[in-house]
Structures are given as C-alpha cells and as structure tokens.
Design a protein around this motif. Sequence first.
Motif, mmCIF file in Angstrom:
data_model
loop_
_atom_site.group_PDB
_atom_site.id
_atom_site.type_symbol
_atom_site.label_atom_id
_atom_site.label_comp_id
_atom_site.label_asym_id
_atom_site.label_seq_id
_atom_site.Cartn_x
_atom_site.Cartn_y
_atom_site.Cartn_z
ATOM 1 N N GLN A 1 0.835 -1.203 0.000
ATOM 2 C CA GLN A 1 0.000 0.000 0.000
ATOM 3 C C GLN A 1 0.869 1.251 0.000
ATOM 4 O OE1 GLN A 1 -3.147 0.525 -0.458
ATOM 5 N NE2 GLN A 1 -3.763 -1.618 -0.522
ATOM 6 N N VAL A 2 2.009 1.192 0.699
ATOM 7 C CA VAL A 2 2.972 2.300 0.653
ATOM 8 C C VAL A 2 3.466 2.495 -0.776
ATOM 9 C CG1 VAL A 2 5.269 3.058 1.399
ATOM 10 C CG2 VAL A 2 3.691 2.037 3.055
ATOM 11 N N ALA A 3 3.842 1.392 -1.431
ATOM 12 C CA ALA A 3 4.291 1.467 -2.825
ATOM 13 C C ALA A 3 3.216 2.074 -3.710
ATOM 14 C CB ALA A 3 4.673 0.076 -3.329
ATOM 15 N N ARG A 4 1.985 1.683 -3.482
ATOM 16 C CA ARG A 4 0.869 2.179 -4.288
ATOM 17 C C ARG A 4 0.710 3.695 -4.137
ATOM 18 N NH1 ARG A 4 -2.784 -1.460 -6.104
ATOM 19 N NH2 ARG A 4 -2.169 -2.890 -4.438
ATOM 20 N N GLN A 5 0.836 4.185 -2.899
ATOM 21 C CA GLN A 5 0.734 5.619 -2.654
ATOM 22 C C GLN A 5 1.875 6.376 -3.342
ATOM 23 O OE1 GLN A 5 -0.080 4.963 1.882
ATOM 24 N NE2 GLN A 5 -0.522 7.113 1.434
ATOM 25 N N VAL A 6 3.062 5.819 -3.232
ATOM 26 C CA VAL A 6 4.226 6.467 -3.861
ATOM 27 C C VAL A 6 4.072 6.477 -5.379
ATOM 28 C CG1 VAL A 6 6.729 6.316 -4.205
ATOM 29 C CG2 VAL A 6 5.747 5.869 -1.942
ATOM 30 N N ARG A 7 3.590 5.390 -5.944
ATOM 31 C CA ARG A 7 3.408 5.312 -7.400
ATOM 32 C C ARG A 7 2.409 6.366 -7.885
ATOM 33 N NH1 ARG A 7 6.384 4.948 -10.127
ATOM 34 N NH2 ARG A 7 7.103 2.803 -9.884
ATOM 35 N N ARG A 8 1.338 6.568 -7.128
ATOM 36 C CA ARG A 8 0.362 7.581 -7.537
ATOM 37 C C ARG A 8 0.985 8.972 -7.552
ATOM 38 N NH1 ARG A 8 -3.708 4.479 -4.547
ATOM 39 N NH2 ARG A 8 -3.272 5.723 -2.681
ATOM 40 N N LYS A 9 1.860 9.250 -6.597
ATOM 41 C CA LYS A 9 2.464 10.588 -6.492
ATOM 42 C C LYS A 9 3.626 10.770 -7.461
ATOM 43 C CE LYS A 9 2.717 12.417 -2.306
ATOM 44 N NZ LYS A 9 3.033 12.584 -0.863
ATOM 45 N N HIS A 10 4.305 9.666 -7.792
ATOM 46 C CA HIS A 10 5.526 9.740 -8.609
ATOM 47 C C HIS A 10 5.437 8.700 -9.733
ATOM 48 C CE1 HIS A 10 7.273 12.270 -5.444
ATOM 49 N NE2 HIS A 10 6.815 11.375 -4.581
ATOM 50 N N PRO A 11 4.699 8.994 -10.785
ATOM 51 C CA PRO A 11 4.409 7.982 -11.819
ATOM 52 C C PRO A 11 5.635 7.469 -12.569
ATOM 53 C CG PRO A 11 3.590 10.154 -12.458
ATOM 54 C CD PRO A 11 3.978 10.258 -11.029
ATOM 55 N N ASN A 12 6.719 8.240 -12.638
ATOM 56 C CA ASN A 12 7.897 7.811 -13.398
ATOM 57 C C ASN A 12 9.039 7.303 -12.524
ATOM 58 O OD1 ASN A 12 6.738 8.557 -15.940
ATOM 59 N ND2 ASN A 12 7.157 10.695 -15.432
ATOM 60 N N LEU A 13 8.831 7.254 -11.229
ATOM 61 C CA LEU A 13 9.880 6.860 -10.287
ATOM 62 C C LEU A 13 10.107 5.346 -10.315
ATOM 63 C CD1 LEU A 13 11.679 7.615 -7.732
ATOM 64 C CD2 LEU A 13 9.676 6.912 -6.395
ATOM 65 N N PRO A 14 11.345 4.885 -10.501
ATOM 66 C CA PRO A 14 11.616 3.448 -10.368
ATOM 67 C C PRO A 14 11.461 3.009 -8.908
ATOM 68 C CG PRO A 14 13.338 4.535 -11.643
ATOM 69 C CD PRO A 14 12.532 5.613 -10.996
ATOM 70 N N LEU A 15 10.684 1.975 -8.699
ATOM 71 C CA LEU A 15 10.406 1.456 -7.356
ATOM 72 C C LEU A 15 10.818 -0.007 -7.276
ATOM 73 C CD1 LEU A 15 6.861 2.584 -6.123
ATOM 74 C CD2 LEU A 15 9.050 3.041 -5.027
ATOM 75 N N LEU A 16 11.676 -0.328 -6.323
ATOM 76 C CA LEU A 16 12.091 -1.711 -6.096
ATOM 77 C C LEU A 16 11.604 -2.171 -4.732
ATOM 78 C CD1 LEU A 16 15.728 -1.318 -7.376
ATOM 79 C CD2 LEU A 16 14.182 -3.066 -8.225
ATOM 80 N N VAL A 17 11.245 -3.421 -4.636
ATOM 81 C CA VAL A 17 10.967 -4.046 -3.346
ATOM 82 C C VAL A 17 12.203 -4.835 -2.942
ATOM 83 C CG1 VAL A 17 9.781 -6.040 -2.335
ATOM 84 C CG2 VAL A 17 8.458 -4.173 -3.313
ATOM 85 N N MET A 18 12.678 -4.584 -1.717
ATOM 86 C CA MET A 18 13.764 -5.395 -1.163
ATOM 87 C C MET A 18 13.208 -6.174 0.027
ATOM 88 S SD MET A 18 17.592 -4.417 0.085
ATOM 89 C CE MET A 18 18.660 -5.665 0.815
ATOM 90 N N THR A 19 13.312 -7.476 -0.046
ATOM 91 C CA THR A 19 12.816 -8.323 1.044
ATOM 92 C C THR A 19 13.433 -9.708 0.889
ATOM 93 O OG1 THR A 19 10.836 -8.956 2.284
ATOM 94 C CG2 THR A 19 10.680 -9.080 -0.128
ATOM 95 N N TYR A 20 12.788 -10.709 1.494
ATOM 96 C CA TYR A 20 13.336 -12.057 1.507
ATOM 97 C C TYR A 20 12.372 -13.030 0.847
ATOM 98 C CZ TYR A 20 16.974 -10.035 4.300
ATOM 99 O OH TYR A 20 18.028 -9.256 4.695
ATOM 100 N N SER A 21 12.913 -14.118 0.342
ATOM 101 C CA SER A 21 12.169 -15.018 -0.543
ATOM 102 C C SER A 21 10.902 -15.582 0.076
ATOM 103 C CB SER A 21 13.072 -16.182 -0.973
ATOM 104 O OG SER A 21 14.213 -15.713 -1.639
#
Length: 275
Positions: free
Chosen positions: A87-107
């Motif tokens: 949901q955080v990613a979704r909010q950021v995407r709405r505000k910054h449509p051209n921003l590259p977004l990566l998820v860092m986590t574990y398998s």
Amino acid sequence: MLEEKNRINATFERLFERNECALVCYVVAGYPNANTTVEIIDALIAGGADIIEIGIPFSDPIADGPTIQRASQAALEGGTTPNRALQVARQVRRKHPNLPLLVMTYSNIFVKPGWDDFISKCKDAGVDGFILPDMPIEESSEYLPKAAEYGMATVFLASPNTPEERLKKIVQNSSGFMYLVSVYGITGARGTFEDYTKEAVQRAKRVAGKRIPVGVGFGISKPEHARFMISAGADAIIVGSAIVDKIAGAKNKNNMLTELETFSRSLKKACLSRV
C-alpha cells in the motif's frame, strides 16, 4: 536485460546521457509508520533520489545490520504486513508515476503466498522489480520466469569475493542493475572503505561491460563515500542504513524530513559528475 524497458532502464539511460550516477535510497515500509514512510520517500526524491527501494520487513533479515533490523522489527510490531507495505508502494506510485520502485525483502515473502500471487500484487502496486538478498542464482529457476512474465527487474547481489564465473552468471540473470555489496558482512554505515572495495567495483564493471549497470551498496553514508565508489566505476550508489539512522535519531518529523532531503541532496550532488 528486460525485454520491455521499464522505469529502471529508462532512468539509467537518462542518467548515462547526463554522465550522472544514480542515487538509490532505501526505506523500511511502515517505519516509523506507513504515512511517514511516504513522506520520507517524498523528501528523498525532493533531494534528488533517482530510485527508491522499499524494504518489506521480515522477521529474519539475514543481510541487514542492526540499524535496519531494529527498524524492521519496529515496523512488524506496528502491524506492517507485506500487503500493507505494498500500500505504501501504491501511494508512492500515484504521487511519482515515473519513479523506479524496487521491493527489497526475503524469498519467504513470495514463497508463502506463491510466486505468481505476490509478484502480481507487486506489479499492481506499481513496483518495477525486486532485490532478494537470500535468492541465489542456483535456486532462481521458479523466480526468474515469473518475474520476467510480469516485466519485473531481478537485481541479484554479488560480493567482493564472488568468483568471476559466478559474477558472469549474476550479470546474465540480473536486470535493472547488478547489486555489488561493497564490504564483507552485513549492512551498516561505515567510516572508510578499503582497497578491496575499489578492486571489487572495477572487477564487477569489467564483467558487466555495457550489458547492465553496477550499483554499489552497504556502508555508504557520506558524499565522499559516493565519490569513492563512482571513481571506481559505480553506476549507482545505494544508501540504506544511514537513512534509517537519521529517521531513528530524529527529534521530530519536520526536522527529520528536512534533514533527509538535505542528506539526499548532498549525495546526489556527488553523483552529478563521474570522475
């Protein structure tokens, strides 16, 4: 590389044309809370961050140092789940449509619901790719085709002592960029770097050639660190623990956001001209 150019590729192409190095900034989703995470990302972008890594907190973060471990634990205790992180990613995407977004986590975050299920949720949230520190090339046969199916970048990690043959495999299977760990051990801000780090960056660049950019992370906390990595040939610098440290030590939110924007600007200034 990805068959379909995504935001990560487009950003590196733009930066290469300007002779700039990319600034990649890491935050922990839900730390100190979800709404503030979005404001933190806004501040880092205002300072010049080119790519954002959103860390999905995990109970056993083997690659993370004490700073990020504490932040992840606080986020988990605050109720942050993988879906809430998206949901955080979704909010950021709405505000910054051209921003590259990566998820860092574990398998395990992917394995538990199923690769297809969680990758599709990430795609829907506007994520461009993944950094999975516990995903070795040798065990990626299910991960890679699913990520490719959704047009997601797969950023694999290499260490200073990764053998050259394995480094070639990492280059072949990474998309977006390759993540070179600058030091032995776990994440955490450092005072200085040793010669082996410079040699590792140079070797990674030689193997990667023009196929894929090389990002360097772990321990970078000052503009002079960024300049050191860039002078060795890095195409991107990745900053995480130093950002989380500033969040943890802040006395109030407004000061924290101002400090983070200033910090991001100082790092991006170091990225503006390659040596």
